[in-house]
Design a protein around this motif. Structure first.
Motif, PDB file in Angstrom:
ATOM      1  N   LYS A 129       0.801  -1.220   0.000  1.00  0.00           N
ATOM      2  CA  LYS A 129       0.000   0.000   0.000  1.00  0.00           C
ATOM      3  C   LYS A 129       0.835   1.271   0.000  1.00  0.00           C
ATOM      4  O   LYS A 129       0.372   2.337  -0.421  1.00  0.00           O
ATOM      5  CB  LYS A 129      -0.938   0.009   1.210  1.00  0.00           C
ATOM      6  CG  LYS A 129      -2.057  -1.011   1.140  1.00  0.00           C
ATOM      7  CD  LYS A 129      -3.030  -0.691   0.028  1.00  0.00           C
ATOM      8  CE  LYS A 129      -4.207  -1.639   0.004  1.00  0.00           C
ATOM      9  NZ  LYS A 129      -5.144  -1.342  -1.096  1.00  0.00           N
ATOM     10  N   GLY A 130       2.069   1.185   0.527  1.00  0.00           N
ATOM     11  CA  GLY A 130       2.878   2.389   0.616  1.00  0.00           C
ATOM     12  C   GLY A 130       4.033   2.217   1.577  1.00  0.00           C
ATOM     13  O   GLY A 130       4.589   1.123   1.722  1.00  0.00           O
ATOM     14  N   SER A 131       4.379   3.277   2.262  1.00  0.00           N
ATOM     15  CA  SER A 131       5.515   3.280   3.184  1.00  0.00           C
ATOM     16  C   SER A 131       5.022   3.072   4.615  1.00  0.00           C
ATOM     17  O   SER A 131       4.548   4.008   5.257  1.00  0.00           O
ATOM     18  CB  SER A 131       6.282   4.607   3.080  1.00  0.00           C
ATOM     19  OG  SER A 131       7.340   4.642   4.007  1.00  0.00           O
ATOM     20  N   ALA A 132       5.132   1.840   5.114  1.00  0.00           N
ATOM     21  CA  ALA A 132       4.589   1.512   6.428  1.00  0.00           C
ATOM     22  C   ALA A 132       5.212   2.351   7.539  1.00  0.00           C
ATOM     23  O   ALA A 132       4.545   2.699   8.518  1.00  0.00           O
ATOM     24  CB  ALA A 132       4.783   0.023   6.719  1.00  0.00           C
ATOM     25  N   SER A 133       6.488   2.687   7.398  1.00  0.00           N
ATOM     26  CA  SER A 133       7.164   3.452   8.444  1.00  0.00           C
ATOM     27  C   SER A 133       6.638   4.879   8.557  1.00  0.00           C
ATOM     28  O   SER A 133       6.881   5.562   9.542  1.00  0.00           O
ATOM     29  CB  SER A 133       8.673   3.482   8.196  1.00  0.00           C
ATOM     30  OG  SER A 133       8.967   4.174   6.993  1.00  0.00           O
ATOM     31  N   ARG A 134       5.882   5.326   7.541  1.00  0.00           N
ATOM     32  CA  ARG A 134       5.329   6.682   7.561  1.00  0.00           C
ATOM     33  C   ARG A 134       3.822   6.677   7.793  1.00  0.00           C
ATOM     34  O   ARG A 134       3.173   7.711   7.634  1.00  0.00           O
ATOM     35  CB  ARG A 134       5.624   7.394   6.231  1.00  0.00           C
ATOM     36  CG  ARG A 134       7.094   7.572   5.895  1.00  0.00           C
ATOM     37  CD  ARG A 134       7.783   8.551   6.848  1.00  0.00           C
ATOM     38  NE  ARG A 134       7.032   9.791   6.997  1.00  0.00           N
ATOM     39  CZ  ARG A 134       7.019  10.777   6.091  1.00  0.00           C
ATOM     40  NH1 ARG A 134       7.715  10.642   4.968  1.00  0.00           N
ATOM     41  NH2 ARG A 134       6.330  11.878   6.307  1.00  0.00           N
ATOM     42  N   MET A 135       3.268   5.540   8.150  1.00  0.00           N
ATOM     43  CA  MET A 135       1.817   5.449   8.318  1.00  0.00           C
ATOM     44  C   MET A 135       1.387   5.759   9.748  1.00  0.00           C
ATOM     45  O   MET A 135       2.119   5.483  10.702  1.00  0.00           O
ATOM     46  CB  MET A 135       1.318   4.067   7.909  1.00  0.00           C
ATOM     47  CG  MET A 135       1.439   3.792   6.426  1.00  0.00           C
ATOM     48  SD  MET A 135       0.825   2.141   5.978  1.00  0.00           S
ATOM     49  CE  MET A 135       1.286   2.079   4.239  1.00  0.00           C
ATOM     50  N   VAL A 136       0.193   6.291   9.869  1.00  0.00           N
ATOM     51  CA  VAL A 136      -0.371   6.629  11.166  1.00  0.00           C
ATOM     52  C   VAL A 136      -1.885   6.489  11.073  1.00  0.00           C
ATOM     53  O   VAL A 136      -2.473   6.688  10.006  1.00  0.00           O
ATOM     54  CB  VAL A 136       0.025   8.073  11.571  1.00  0.00           C
ATOM     55  CG1 VAL A 136      -0.532   9.083  10.601  1.00  0.00           C
ATOM     56  CG2 VAL A 136      -0.392   8.384  12.998  1.00  0.00           C
ATOM     57  N   ALA A 137      -2.506   6.090  12.162  1.00  0.00           N
ATOM     58  CA  ALA A 137      -3.970   5.957  12.202  1.00  0.00           C
ATOM     59  C   ALA A 137      -4.562   7.110  12.996  1.00  0.00           C
ATOM     60  O   ALA A 137      -4.002   7.538  14.011  1.00  0.00           O
ATOM     61  CB  ALA A 137      -4.366   4.622  12.825  1.00  0.00           C
ATOM     62  N   GLN A 159       1.758   9.011   5.238  1.00  0.00           N
ATOM     63  CA  GLN A 159       2.306  10.359   5.189  1.00  0.00           C
ATOM     64  C   GLN A 159       3.348  10.540   4.087  1.00  0.00           C
ATOM     65  O   GLN A 159       3.764  11.665   3.807  1.00  0.00           O
ATOM     66  CB  GLN A 159       2.913  10.718   6.548  1.00  0.00           C
ATOM     67  CG  GLN A 159       1.877  10.721   7.664  1.00  0.00           C
ATOM     68  CD  GLN A 159       2.522  10.940   9.024  1.00  0.00           C
ATOM     69  OE1 GLN A 159       2.509  12.043   9.573  1.00  0.00           O
ATOM     70  NE2 GLN A 159       3.093   9.880   9.587  1.00  0.00           N
ATOM     71  N   SER A 160       3.769   9.425   3.464  1.00  0.00           N
ATOM     72  CA  SER A 160       4.715   9.542   2.357  1.00  0.00           C
ATOM     73  C   SER A 160       4.013   9.883   1.045  1.00  0.00           C
ATOM     74  O   SER A 160       4.659  10.294   0.075  1.00  0.00           O
ATOM     75  CB  SER A 160       5.496   8.231   2.184  1.00  0.00           C
ATOM     76  OG  SER A 160       4.695   7.214   1.619  1.00  0.00           O
ATOM     77  N   GLN A 161       2.687   9.705   0.996  1.00  0.00           N
ATOM     78  CA  GLN A 161       1.928   9.958  -0.231  1.00  0.00           C
ATOM     79  C   GLN A 161       1.246  11.327  -0.140  1.00  0.00           C
ATOM     80  O   GLN A 161       0.147  11.463   0.385  1.00  0.00           O
ATOM     81  CB  GLN A 161       0.890   8.859  -0.456  1.00  0.00           C
ATOM     82  CG  GLN A 161       1.503   7.470  -0.636  1.00  0.00           C
ATOM     83  CD  GLN A 161       0.482   6.436  -1.034  1.00  0.00           C
ATOM     84  OE1 GLN A 161      -0.318   6.644  -1.951  1.00  0.00           O
ATOM     85  NE2 GLN A 161       0.499   5.285  -0.357  1.00  0.00           N
ATOM     86  N   ILE A 215      -1.070  16.147   4.629  1.00  0.00           N
ATOM     87  CA  ILE A 215      -0.479  15.272   5.648  1.00  0.00           C
ATOM     88  C   ILE A 215      -0.232  13.892   5.075  1.00  0.00           C
ATOM     89  O   ILE A 215       0.798  13.259   5.347  1.00  0.00           O
ATOM     90  CB  ILE A 215      -1.393  15.204   6.879  1.00  0.00           C
ATOM     91  CG1 ILE A 215      -1.474  16.593   7.526  1.00  0.00           C
ATOM     92  CG2 ILE A 215      -0.888  14.177   7.884  1.00  0.00           C
ATOM     93  CD1 ILE A 215      -2.517  16.696   8.611  1.00  0.00           C
ATOM     94  N   GLY A 216      -1.173  13.386   4.270  1.00  0.00           N
ATOM     95  CA  GLY A 216      -0.997  12.075   3.674  1.00  0.00           C
ATOM     96  C   GLY A 216      -2.285  11.566   3.064  1.00  0.00           C
ATOM     97  O   GLY A 216      -3.373  12.112   3.286  1.00  0.00           O
ATOM     98  N   LYS A 217      -2.151  10.525   2.277  1.00  0.00           N
ATOM     99  CA  LYS A 217      -3.287   9.924   1.596  1.00  0.00           C
ATOM    100  C   LYS A 217      -3.957   8.882   2.484  1.00  0.00           C
ATOM    101  O   LYS A 217      -3.285   8.100   3.158  1.00  0.00           O
ATOM    102  CB  LYS A 217      -2.822   9.269   0.299  1.00  0.00           C
ATOM    103  CG  LYS A 217      -3.942   8.711  -0.562  1.00  0.00           C
ATOM    104  CD  LYS A 217      -3.373   8.079  -1.830  1.00  0.00           C
ATOM    105  CE  LYS A 217      -4.469   7.484  -2.693  1.00  0.00           C
ATOM    106  NZ  LYS A 217      -3.896   6.807  -3.894  1.00  0.00           N
TER     107      LYS A 217
END
Length: 226
Positions: A129-137, A159-161, A215-217
């Motif tokens: 899906k993307g960059s897991a290290s940049r993900m937040v819920a 947050q990387s997208q 902030i992110g997608k």
């Protein structure tokens, strides 16, 4: 009768991680099942267990040993830990859910980045899906994105997208507020659109665009039925 610290710890860790058997817990700790039996007999939590659980899951050492205080060490937004779930046969990863909330309405002033809990996802799915290290819920309040997104939903944001694709849903910071909107990029302006037609689009002209930050997608939505 003296309380068995190991049994309490095992129950605490299994509840927090979703691990369903002591064999799976032993595998996560990198020990044999007999190691758990031995620790139970001594009624003492081995130091290497605390270190392993901290490194693998990010649990606070005091919470591991006593069940008191904060569960996780202080995290920054976007950090996450791996662990292998033998039951699923898959590598799993924790994603932080922060106190800040996304507004599907007039704007959220709750912008606290403190981690309140962690959500667990399949690591391979996250990587696709993307960059897991940049993900937040983040949790949503308000109904401007209904019916696609409803109040109480938890959204996963990468947050990387930050590149804008027409019609995609993003978390957008505008001054001191955080919004969840579909974004359209027009010449010299951004348009923040709501799915709920009771809410008019928000137009950000050229001189206002600098105040907005993508902030992110939004890549996933969890809904709890009530």
């Amino acid at each position: 009768m003296q309380e068995n610290k190991i049994d309490e710890l095992i129950g605490r860790i299994m509840d927090a991680t979703g691990i369903t058997s002591q064999s799976s817990l032993a595998a996560a700790l990198g020990i044999n099942r007999s190691g758990i039996t031995h620790a139970r007999k001594k009624n003492q939590v081995p130091d290497k267990w605390i270190l392993k659980l901290y490194r693998k899951f990010g649990f606070h050492p005091q919470w591991i040993e006593t069940g008191k205080g904060q569960m996780f060490m202080k995290d920054t937004v976007g950090t996450a830990g791996f662990f292998h779930d033998p039951t699923l046969g898959a590598e799993m990863r924790f994603i932080p859910k922060v106190s800040a909330r996304l507004c599907a309405g007039g704007g959220s002033f709750v912008t606290d980045s403190d981690v309140k809990e962690h959500l667990c996802f399949n690591a391979a799915w996250l990587a696709a899906k993307g960059s897991a290290s940049r993900m937040v819920a983040m949790e949503v309040f308000g109904n401007s994105m209904s019916p696609e997104i409803k109040e109480g939903d938890t959204l996963l944001i990468d947050q990387s997208q930050t590149e804008i694709y027409a019609g995609a849903i993003y978390a957008v910071g505008v001054e001191d507020t955080i919004l969840v909107k579909r974004i359209e990029k027009h010449p010299n302006k951004l348009v923040l659109c709501s799915d709920n037609r009771d809410y008019a689009p928000i137009y950000l002209e050229r001189d206002e665009m600098d105040a907005a930050r993508i902030i992110g997608k939004v890549i996933w939505n969890s809904r709890e039925y009530r």
